[in-house]
Scaffold this active site. Structure first.
Site, PDB file in Angstrom:
ATOM      1  N   ARG A 173       0.800  -0.924   0.326  1.00 22.62           N
ATOM      2  CA  ARG A 173      -0.300   0.166  -0.714  1.00 22.62           C
ATOM      3  C   ARG A 173       1.209   1.243  -0.105  1.00 22.62           C
ATOM      4  O   ARG A 173       0.638   1.952  -0.826  1.00 22.62           O
ATOM      5  CB  ARG A 173      -1.062   0.125   1.087  1.00 22.62           C
ATOM      6  N   TYR A 232     -17.074  16.594 -15.354  1.00 21.74           N
ATOM      7  CA  TYR A 232     -17.597  15.699 -15.511  1.00 21.74           C
ATOM      8  C   TYR A 232     -18.865  15.137 -14.546  1.00 21.74           C
ATOM      9  O   TYR A 232     -18.118  15.268 -13.385  1.00 21.74           O
ATOM     10  CB  TYR A 232     -16.022  14.555 -15.349  1.00 21.74           C
ATOM     11  N   ASP A 256      -7.972  19.151 -14.332  1.00 26.45           N
ATOM     12  CA  ASP A 256      -8.751  17.536 -14.639  1.00 26.45           C
ATOM     13  C   ASP A 256      -7.700  17.590 -15.986  1.00 26.45           C
ATOM     14  O   ASP A 256      -8.327  17.961 -17.007  1.00 26.45           O
ATOM     15  CB  ASP A 256      -9.274  17.221 -14.746  1.00 26.45           C
ATOM     16  N   LYS A 303      -8.207   6.466 -19.747  1.00 27.36           N
ATOM     17  CA  LYS A 303      -9.118   7.085 -20.442  1.00 27.36           C
ATOM     18  C   LYS A 303      -7.466   7.457 -21.482  1.00 27.36           C
ATOM     19  O   LYS A 303      -6.844   6.153 -21.835  1.00 27.36           O
ATOM     20  CB  LYS A 303      -9.104   8.645 -19.930  1.00 27.36           C
TER      21      LYS A 303
HETATM   22  C1  LIG Z   1     -12.852  14.191 -16.945  1.00 28.44           C
HETATM   23  C2  LIG Z   1     -12.446  12.793 -16.480  1.00 28.44           C
HETATM   24  N1  LIG Z   1     -12.144  12.686 -15.171  1.00 28.44           N
HETATM   25  C3  LIG Z   1     -12.443  11.688 -13.858  1.00 28.44           C
HETATM   26  C4  LIG Z   1     -12.825  11.016 -14.460  1.00 28.44           C
HETATM   27  C5  LIG Z   1     -12.793   9.486 -13.343  1.00 28.44           C
HETATM   28  O1  LIG Z   1     -12.430   8.139 -13.601  1.00 28.44           O
HETATM   29  P1  LIG Z   1     -12.425   6.887 -13.246  1.00 28.44           P
HETATM   30  O2  LIG Z   1     -13.949   6.876 -13.766  1.00 28.44           O
HETATM   31  O3  LIG Z   1     -11.115   6.458 -13.598  1.00 28.44           O
HETATM   32  O4  LIG Z   1     -12.962   7.415 -11.374  1.00 28.44           O
HETATM   33  C6  LIG Z   1     -13.341  10.989 -15.884  1.00 28.44           C
HETATM   34  C7  LIG Z   1     -14.452   9.808 -16.029  1.00 28.44           C
HETATM   35  O5  LIG Z   1     -15.032   9.391 -16.831  1.00 28.44           O
HETATM   36  C8  LIG Z   1     -12.919  11.820 -16.714  1.00 28.44           C
HETATM   37  O6  LIG Z   1     -14.005  11.495 -17.953  1.00 28.44           O
END
Ligand SMILES: Cc1ncc(COP(=O)(O)O)c(C=O)c1O
Length: 382
Positions: free
Chosen positions: A51, A104, A177, A202
Site C-alpha cells: 500500500r 465530469y 483535470d 482514458k
Molecule cells: C474528465 C474525467 N475526470 C475524471 C474521471 C473519473 O475517472 P475514473 O472513472 O477513472 O474514476 C472521468 C471518468 O470518466 C473523466 O472523464
C-alpha cells in the site's frame, strides 16, 4: 530521465530502467504485498508494504511525473480515488471549492453528494469566463479552483495560465483535470497549475482494459502531503493495473496524434452533415475557446460532441445505429466509442446546473482506419 529528453522517450524509458536483477527490459509486475527486510528496519529500496509503495507502481508514478513535468506522480485505483485523496489532503470542513459548470458527472457527484456532507462547500462557475471565476471565489475560504479543459462533454476551453494567476491571487490552488487532453497535448504544471488530475482509465492507459487515476504535482511539499494521504487513505493502484497503464503510456504520443487526425476528419464530416446541429471541437476556428486552445494545446484531441437535428430521440437513435463506434461510456481508448451524455455519463447531473443538452452525442474518436469511421457515422446519421 529528465526534461532534456523528448516526450516519447520519457514515455518509454522514465522510471523503466531494465530490471537490476535480470535485465528484463519491461518493468516486472511485482505482485507482492510485502517485502523481506534485511534485519528489522533494513528495507531494500524503501519497500516494506505494497500500500505504501510497490516497484511496478513506482515505475508508473515516476513516468507520469516525467510526462507532466512534475516532481511527484501518484497512481490510484481510479480517477475518482485520486480526486478524493487530493480533496481530503488539501481541504477541510468549512473550506470552499470552485468547480466547472461543465464537469465530469462523477466529479460533480463527488463534490455535491459526498464531500458536501463532510462540510466542503462548492460553487459551480463557467470557467471559460475569468470574471465568473473571480465572482465565485471566496477569498480566505476557497482552497481550490478545479478545472477541466477541454471539458466533458461540451469541450469548453479554459485558460490555464490566466486561472492559475486568479487562483493564486486568492490563495487557492489550481487543479487541472488533464484527462481529455493527456500530457502529450497539454502540460498544465508548466502553465502554472498546482495539481494535475488524470483518469488514467482514458488516454494515458489507452486500451480500455484498466481503471486508474493519477495526481502529479511540481511542489515537493505538496507531493509529500499527497503521498502521506495516498498511504493513509489507501486507494492505490494495484501492481497489475499499474503495469497495464505503464504499457499503454509508452505509445501515448503516437496514439494521440492519430486520435487527433481522425477527429479532425470526423469533424469535417459532421460540419457538412444536414442532420447535425452544432459541432463542438476546440480545433474549429469558430469554437469560442479556439485561440486559447491553440495557445495551450499541441493539437485539439480526440473528443468530439455534436447536437442532432430532431432532438433527444434522434440523438439516442444515432447512438443506437452506430456499429463501429461502440455504444459505451468511457473514452480515450484505441476503439471509437459513442454515447448519449444526458442518459449515460452525465445522468448524475440531471436537474443540476451541470445538466447537459438532451440532443447531445459524444464521440471518443479512436485510431481505427478513418474511412471506416466516417462510413459508420454516415450510416448512423442516415
Ligand atoms: C474528465 C474525467 N475526470 C475524471 C474521471 C473519473 O475517472 P475514473 O472513472 O477513472 O474514476 C472521468 C471518468 O470518466 C473523466 O472523464
Amino acid at each position: 530521465m529528465g526534461s532534456r529528453h523528448g516526450f516519447e522517450t520519457r514515455a518509454i524509458h522514465a522510471g523503466q530502467e531494465p530490471d537490476a536483477a535480470t535485465g528484463a527490459v519491461v518493468v516486472p509486475i511485482y505482485q507482492t504485498s510485502t517485502y523481506k527486510q534485511d534485519g528489522v528496519g533494513g528495507l531494500r529500496g524503501g519497500y516494506e508494504y505494497s500500500r505504501s509503495a510497490n516497484p511496478t507502481r513506482t515505475a508508473l508514478e515516476t513516468c507520469l511525473a516525467a510526462l507532466e513535468g512534475g516532481t511527484r506522480g501518484l497512481a490510484f485505483a481510479s480517477g475518482l480515488a485520486a480526486e478524493d485523496t487530493l480533496i481530503r489532503a488539501v481541504a477541510q470542513p468549512g473550506d470552499h471549492v470552485v468547480i466547472p459548470d461543465d464537469a465530469y458527472g462523477g466529479t460533480y457527484r463527488l463534490f455535491a453528494q459526498v464531500q458536501q456532507r463532510w462540510g466542503l462547500d462548492w460553487t459551480s462557475a463557467d470557467l471559460t469566463d475569468p470574471a465568473a471565476v473571480r465572482a465565485a471565489i471566496r477569498p480566505g475560504a476557497t482552497r481550490m479552483v478545479w478545472l477541466e479543459t477541454p471539458t466533458n462533454p461540451l469541450l469548453g476551453i479554459a485558460d490555464i495560465a490566466a486561472l492559475a494567476t486568479l487562483a493564486h491571487d486568492a490563495g487557492a490552488l489550481l487543479v487541472v483535470d488533464n484527462t481529455f487532453a493527456s500530457p502529450y497535448l497539454q502540460q498544465p504544471l508548466a502553465l502554472g497549475a498546482d495539481v494535475v488530475v488524470h483518469s488514467t482509465t482514458k488516454y494515458v492507459g489507452g486500451h480500455s482494459d484498466v481503471v486508474g487515476g493519477a495526481l502529479v504535482v511540481a511542489d515537493t511539499e505538496l507531493g509529500e502531503r499527497l503521498t502521506y494521504h495516498q498511504n493513509a487513505m489507501g486507494a492505490v493502484a494495484g501492481p497489475f493495473d499499474a503495469w497495464l497503464t505503464l504499457r499503454g503510456v509508452k505509445t501515448l504520443g503516437v496514439r494521440m496524434d492519430r486520435h487527433c487526425g481522425n477527429a479532425e476528419r470526423v469533424v469535417d464530416l459532421l460540419v457538412a452533415h444536414p442532420k447535425v446541429g452544432d459541432v463542438l471541437y476546440p480545433g474549429r476556428p469558430e469554437h469560442p475557446g479556439h485561440e486559447v486552445a491553440a495557445k495551450q494545446m499541441r493539437r485539439f484531441g480526440g473528443m468530439v460532441s455534436f447536437t442532432v437535428v430532431g432532438g433527444e430521440e434522434a440523438a439516442v437513435e444515432v447512438c443506437n445505429r452506430a456499429e463501429l463506434f461502440t455504444l459505451g461510456e468511457s473514452l480515450g481508448g484505441v476503439e471509437s466509442l459513442i454515447e448519449h451524455p444526458g442518459r449515460m455519463t452525465h445522468a448524475s447531473a440531471a436537474g443540476s446546473p451541470l445538466e447537459v443538452p438532451a440532443d447531445l452525442v459524444r464521440l471518443s474518436v479512436g485510431i481505427e482506419s478513418v474511412d471506416d469511421l466516417l462510413a459508420d457515422l454516415r450510416h448512423a446519421l442516415s
